[in-house]
Structure formats: C-alpha cells, structure tokens
Design a protein around this motif. Structure first.
Motif, PDB file in Angstrom:
ATOM      1  N   TYR A  89      21.482 -43.202  31.175  1.00  0.00           N
ATOM      2  CA  TYR A  89      22.565 -42.660  32.001  1.00  0.00           C
ATOM      3  C   TYR A  89      22.504 -41.126  32.004  1.00  0.00           C
ATOM      4  CZ  TYR A  89      27.528 -41.681  33.115  1.00  0.00           C
ATOM      5  OH  TYR A  89      28.690 -41.208  33.661  1.00  0.00           O
ATOM      6  N   ALA A  90      22.311 -40.536  30.806  1.00  0.00           N
ATOM      7  CA  ALA A  90      22.235 -39.068  30.702  1.00  0.00           C
ATOM      8  C   ALA A  90      21.033 -38.522  31.484  1.00  0.00           C
ATOM      9  CB  ALA A  90      22.150 -38.655  29.239  1.00  0.00           C
ATOM     10  N   ALA A  91      19.908 -39.239  31.390  1.00  0.00           N
ATOM     11  CA  ALA A  91      18.709 -38.783  32.129  1.00  0.00           C
ATOM     12  C   ALA A  91      18.977 -38.808  33.634  1.00  0.00           C
ATOM     13  CB  ALA A  91      17.511 -39.662  31.781  1.00  0.00           C
ATOM     14  N   CYS A  92      19.688 -39.840  34.095  1.00  0.00           N
ATOM     15  CA  CYS A  92      20.006 -39.929  35.539  1.00  0.00           C
ATOM     16  C   CYS A  92      20.948 -38.804  35.955  1.00  0.00           C
ATOM     17  CB  CYS A  92      20.644 -41.283  35.872  1.00  0.00           C
ATOM     18  SG  CYS A  92      19.505 -42.659  35.704  1.00  0.00           S
ATOM     19  N   LEU A  93      21.953 -38.545  35.114  1.00  0.00           N
ATOM     20  CA  LEU A  93      22.891 -37.461  35.462  1.00  0.00           C
ATOM     21  C   LEU A  93      22.189 -36.107  35.465  1.00  0.00           C
ATOM     22  CD1 LEU A  93      26.208 -38.286  33.539  1.00  0.00           C
ATOM     23  CD2 LEU A  93      25.650 -38.720  35.926  1.00  0.00           C
ATOM     24  N   SER A  94      21.189 -35.935  34.570  1.00  0.00           N
ATOM     25  CA  SER A  94      20.453 -34.665  34.505  1.00  0.00           C
ATOM     26  C   SER A  94      19.760 -34.332  35.815  1.00  0.00           C
ATOM     27  CB  SER A  94      19.377 -34.703  33.419  1.00  0.00           C
ATOM     28  OG  SER A  94      19.958 -34.883  32.185  1.00  0.00           O
ATOM     29  N   VAL A  95      19.392 -35.378  36.554  1.00  0.00           N
ATOM     30  CA  VAL A  95      18.749 -35.119  37.851  1.00  0.00           C
ATOM     31  C   VAL A  95      19.751 -35.315  39.000  1.00  0.00           C
ATOM     32  CG1 VAL A  95      16.363 -35.509  37.149  1.00  0.00           C
ATOM     33  CG2 VAL A  95      17.738 -37.432  37.849  1.00  0.00           C
ATOM     34  N   LEU A 140      12.084 -36.997  33.400  1.00  0.00           N
ATOM     35  CA  LEU A 140      12.808 -36.251  32.353  1.00  0.00           C
ATOM     36  C   LEU A 140      12.976 -37.100  31.088  1.00  0.00           C
ATOM     37  CD1 LEU A 140      15.737 -34.101  33.760  1.00  0.00           C
ATOM     38  CD2 LEU A 140      13.482 -33.398  33.012  1.00  0.00           C
ATOM     39  N   GLY A 182      19.768 -29.407  31.334  1.00  0.00           N
ATOM     40  CA  GLY A 182      19.569 -30.865  31.390  1.00  0.00           C
ATOM     41  C   GLY A 182      20.596 -31.583  30.541  1.00  0.00           C
ATOM     42  N   HIS A 183      20.812 -31.099  29.325  1.00  0.00           N
ATOM     43  CA  HIS A 183      21.765 -31.775  28.439  1.00  0.00           C
ATOM     44  C   HIS A 183      23.195 -31.570  28.893  1.00  0.00           C
ATOM     45  CE1 HIS A 183      19.415 -33.771  25.427  1.00  0.00           C
ATOM     46  NE2 HIS A 183      18.492 -32.887  25.756  1.00  0.00           N
ATOM     47  N   LEU A 225      24.186 -31.172  32.054  1.00  0.00           N
ATOM     48  CA  LEU A 225      24.409 -32.062  33.209  1.00  0.00           C
ATOM     49  C   LEU A 225      24.481 -33.520  32.760  1.00  0.00           C
ATOM     50  CD1 LEU A 225      21.915 -30.461  35.768  1.00  0.00           C
ATOM     51  CD2 LEU A 225      24.390 -30.456  35.951  1.00  0.00           C
ATOM     52  N   GLY A 226      23.613 -33.872  31.800  1.00  0.00           N
ATOM     53  CA  GLY A 226      23.556 -35.252  31.307  1.00  0.00           C
ATOM     54  C   GLY A 226      24.803 -35.662  30.556  1.00  0.00           C
ATOM     55  N   LYS A 256      20.535 -28.821  22.484  1.00  0.00           N
ATOM     56  CA  LYS A 256      21.224 -30.031  22.937  1.00  0.00           C
ATOM     57  C   LYS A 256      22.687 -30.024  22.494  1.00  0.00           C
ATOM     58  CE  LYS A 256      17.102 -32.852  22.545  1.00  0.00           C
ATOM     59  NZ  LYS A 256      16.450 -33.874  21.706  1.00  0.00           N
TER      60      LYS A 256
END
Lengths: 94, 241
Positions: A29-35, A86, B32-33, B35-36, B126
C-alpha cells in the motif's frame, strides 16, 4: 490463512516471525501511495498482492522475507509496474 | 588570478559538487516515505524543503569555512604546494569516483557509503516526520559525502580568497546555488507531481554516465589547477613565460 507460516528474516540475522498479511499489505500500500496512486486503488492492489502471496505459500511451512519480497514484486509488477519498481528498489536507493 | 579564472574554478567545482548523489538519494527516499505514509502533499513538501535548506546551509558553511581557513593561513597568497595538494586530491578523488562511487554489481543507486552508515541514514530518513529532523538530515547528507566534496570545495575556496570581500560573498552564493541545482531539480519534479519511480529509474539508468562525468570533471579540475597555479606560476617565476 488456514495454517501459520514462519518468515525467516534477512537470512536468519533477525528473529523469525509469523507471516502477517497486514504487514505485507501495508508495505505494498505504501509503495503504491509513493507513486501517487489513489487510496482505493492502492488498497485494492495491496489486497490482490497479498492474495497472490498466500496462494504461492500454500503448503509451505517456512519462507524467507526475501522470498516474500520477490514474489510480491512479481505480483505487483503485473498490477502496478511503477509501484513494483519502488517496492523492489527501496533498499538500494542509498 | 583573474576574475574569469576564479569564477571558472568556482563554477566547475560547484558542478562537480552537484553531481554527487547522496543528498538526491536521501531526498528521494524522504519524499517516497512521506507520500507512502499518507502525509499531505504540503507536509511532504515542507519536509523536502527543510531538507533542501539543510543542504544549502551546510554547503555554504563548508565552503565559507574553507575560504576563511585559506584566508587566515595564506595571507600572502596560496603557496604552490597547497595548490599541488588540492590538484592531487582532485585527481585522486576523480579516479576514486570512477572506481567506486556506485557499488559494483548492485542494482539501484547504491553508493560507496559503508553499509552500516547507509542503513542508518536510510532508517533515519524513513523515520523523519518533522521539519527540524529533515533539516538536520540535509546537513548530515553533506557531511557524509565530505570525503568527495572536500576537493571541489577546497579548490573553490582557495580561488575565492583572491576576490575582494563582496565578490567572495557572490562566489559563495554562486557555488552554493550551482551545487544545489541537482537536488533542487529533483524537488521541483516531486513538487510538480512527477512519479518517484520515474525519477529513480532515470537516476539508475544514467548512473554510470553521472559517475563518469563526475570523475572526469574532478580530473579536469585537478589538471587545470595544477597547470594554472603550479606549472604556470613556476614558469612565470623563472621568467620563462
């Protein structure tokens, strides 16, 4: 999951722990939100990846965290290639 | 040393500094972190902005410290021996950048950093949730890469002390602005909604070129400084030129 599966972490350098669907979903889920995926899409993708992993580890009693990451990347790359990139590479950015 | 030479050295040294990738890697990881973890876009940009401020402040402090040191130690001109050391350092680091700036046989953009240090910086990045932490991470990213930054920053600082005080300030601002361009560009891309995966993929695909360019530029800087400040000065002193 009908049976519990142990996850060997970092080649045994960290204590083994039980497989957690919640944890796997959270990382995808976090990887998807990152993009910049939308929240609903990210949740749906995470659930699909977790389903794929659980199907793969049926009949296994012990797996490694590297196996999970590899299989999850494979499943994720079909659903969301950017997030998969990612997810695969977040440990080799530095 | 005339003004075009001074600003030429400052510009080239700052471009070399800009080609180093630790700060860019850390800001990629940080955003990245952020946004994640479902942080609001404003919060992500605040973290990234604070990180950038840390990088700018530390870069300016480093080069102004070296310039101050040079000014205090070499009041009557920089000795040729010191220029030779800076030239040697630049060339040595140029070869080192070619040889091991990026880890061999690794995918991604794994840098030369010892793995324990990389893990620590990665974990801290992170875990960063507020701007003060993010600012100090920016500072840490410049310090951690000090071993490579020392050569271009020293060359720029020693060139800068040939300028009158107001122009020294301009030189420092110019160095900091050029050295921070790479990270500023990445921050602008993130802020304008570009996907991190695209930015990171570009960095990975072009890492060998960036490595070659940084190493070559360090060799060019070292060679130029040696010829201009050591060989030419020695020839002038003997009346040969």
């Amino acid at each position: 999951m009908s049976h519990s599966v142990d996850v060997v972490k970092r080649g045994g350098k960290r204590p083994t722990e039980a497989y957690s669907r919640k944890k796997l979903e959270a990382s995808v889920y976090a990887a998807c939100l990152s993009v910049r995926s939308l929240d609903g899409h990210a949740k749906q993708t995470a659930a699909q990846v977790a389903d794929a992993i659980e199907a793969w580890m049926k009949n296994k009693s012990e797996i490694t965290s590297t196996d999970i990451r590899r299989q999850a990347s494979k499943a994720l790359s079909k659903l969301h290639p950017d997030a998969a990139y990612l997810y695969q590479h977040h440990r080799v950015i530095l | 040393m005339d003004y075009p030479t001074v600003f030429g050295i400052i510009g080239l040294a700052a471009l070399i500094h800009a080609s180093f990738q630790l700060s860019v890697s850390m800001v990629t990881l940080l955003s990245g972190h952020s946004l994640g973890s479902k942080a609001r876009s404003n919060h992500t940009m605040a973290l990234v902005g604070a990180f950038f401020a840390g990088v700018v402040v530390m870069t300016m402090l480093s080069v102004s410290f070296l310039a101050y040191l040079g000014e205090q130690l070499f009041r009557h001109g920089v000795p040729q021996l010191v220029w030779s050391v800076v030239a040697g350092l630049s060339m040595g680091l140029g070869v080192a950048v070619w040889a091991f700036y990026y880890r061999r046989g690794k995918s991604g953009t794994s840098l030369w950093l010892p793995r324990t240090m990389a893990r620590f910086l990665s974990e801290r990045t992170k875990a960063t949730a507020n701007t003060a932490e993010s600012f100090s991470l920016g500072i840490a990213s410049v310090l951690a890469e000090g071993i490579f930054i020392v050569a271009p920053a020293s060359a720029a600082a020693l060139a800068m002390i040939h300028l009158p005080a107001p122009l020294q300030l301009a030189g420092m601002v110019l160095y900091t602005a050029i050295a921070s361009l790479g990270i500023l560009l990445v921050i602008m891309l993130i802020g304008s909604g570009h996907k991190l995966s695209h930015i990171q993929r570009w960095r990975e695909e072009n890492k060998r070129f960036l490595q070659f360019a940084a190493g070559s530029a360090l060799l060019v800087l070292g060679f130029y400084v040696y010829v201009n400040e050591v060989v030419a000065a020695a020839a002038l002193a003997r009346g040969g030129m």
